[in-house]
Design an enzyme around this catalytic site. Structure first.
Site, PDB file in Angstrom:
ATOM      1  N   HIS A 291      47.869  37.703  39.985  1.00 22.70           N
ATOM      2  CA  HIS A 291      48.425  36.478  40.681  1.00 22.70           C
ATOM      3  C   HIS A 291      47.302  35.945  41.599  1.00 22.70           C
ATOM      4  CE1 HIS A 291      52.830  36.887  40.058  1.00 22.70           C
ATOM      5  NE2 HIS A 291      52.577  38.222  39.846  1.00 22.70           N
TER       6      HIS A 291
ATOM      7  N   GLU B  38      47.583  33.584  43.640  1.00 18.82           N
ATOM      8  CA  GLU B  38      47.994  33.123  45.089  1.00 18.82           C
ATOM      9  C   GLU B  38      48.095  34.163  45.854  1.00 18.82           C
ATOM     10  OE1 GLU B  38      51.601  34.422  42.731  1.00 18.82           O
ATOM     11  OE2 GLU B  38      49.682  33.385  42.052  1.00 18.82           O
TER      12      GLU B  38
ATOM     13  N   CYS C 298      50.941  35.248  35.270  1.00 15.39           N
ATOM     14  CA  CYS C 298      51.805  36.385  35.082  1.00 15.39           C
ATOM     15  C   CYS C 298      52.860  36.166  34.006  1.00 15.39           C
ATOM     16  CB  CYS C 298      52.547  36.801  36.334  1.00 15.39           C
ATOM     17  SG  CYS C 298      53.318  38.487  36.546  1.00 15.39           S
TER      18      CYS C 298
END
Length: 208
Positions: A188, A190, A84
């Site tokens: 992202h 995650e 990001c």
């Protein structure tokens, strides 16, 4: 080269979620604000959430960190992943509010998303397709799929050869940039469930 990762803590990253995702795929994670640790790291991840300016200032405020990153990743060739705003910091400049210098590892500017269609909302938030560009060959980490994005600014790369993947949000938006051992993803991992975990797993095995 093993699965040990230095996850840089400079007060501007979603560290807990990234750390958890990395541990799920078998990484040995060292969350660190110590430039000496980064200078010896086998792999480096630079996360980032918030504004380009605050992230750039936070990173530069950690004594010796930028120099350690440059020594180990830019010159030393160890695998590096920016996430990001961590990806955006690879750019030459960020144009959010003021002009802020980036790391200038991959030439380009970070600028506000201005969709072609006024009905398309900013920030770009939610799931979107990741499509590889013709320049993605040789990079085994990013694959086509669907990932989770949350951002209002986009990376405008000066050299198209540095663009690994694109997405669409009222027009084309760079989803990943890379060159040699350097990689940055706008989305992202995650938060991208199986797609993101698979990407992180490939990053652990990546030997550019």
């Amino acid at each position: 080269m093993g699965n040990s990762v230095a996850l840089i803590d400079y007060g501007a990253g979603n560290l807990h979620s990234v750390e958890n995702a990395l541990r799920k795929v078998g990484a040995e994670v060292n969350v660190t604000a110590d430039s000496d640790v980064v200078a010896r790291a086998e792999r480096i991840i630079l996360p980032g959430v918030g504004s380009f300016k605050s992230c750039a200032e936070g990173l530069r405020a950690v004594d010796g960190m930028v120099e350690a990153m440059e020594s180990r990743a830019l010159s030393g060739g160890v695998p590096f992943l920016g996430i990001c705003v961590g990806m955006q910091l690879l750019a030459t400049r960020g144009l959010e509010h003021d002009t802020t210098d980036g790391l200038d590892w991959i030439s380009g500017d970070v600028e506000l998303i201005e969709p072609d269609d006024p009905k398309v909302k900013v920030p770009h938030m939610g799931w979107n397709d990741v499509g590889l560009t013709p320049h993605a060959h040789g990079n085994e980490v990013v694959q086509p799929g669907e990932a989770y994005f949350l951002h209002s600014y986009r990376f405008h790369a000066e050299d198209g050869a540095d663009i690994v993947a694109m997405t669409d949000h009222g027009g084309g938006i760079v989803a990943a940039v890379g060159r040699d051992n350097l990689l940055g993803v706008q989305f992202h991992p995650e938060k991208s469930q199986a797609y993101g975990l698979d990407l992180l797993s490939r990053f652990l095995e990546w030997n550019p």
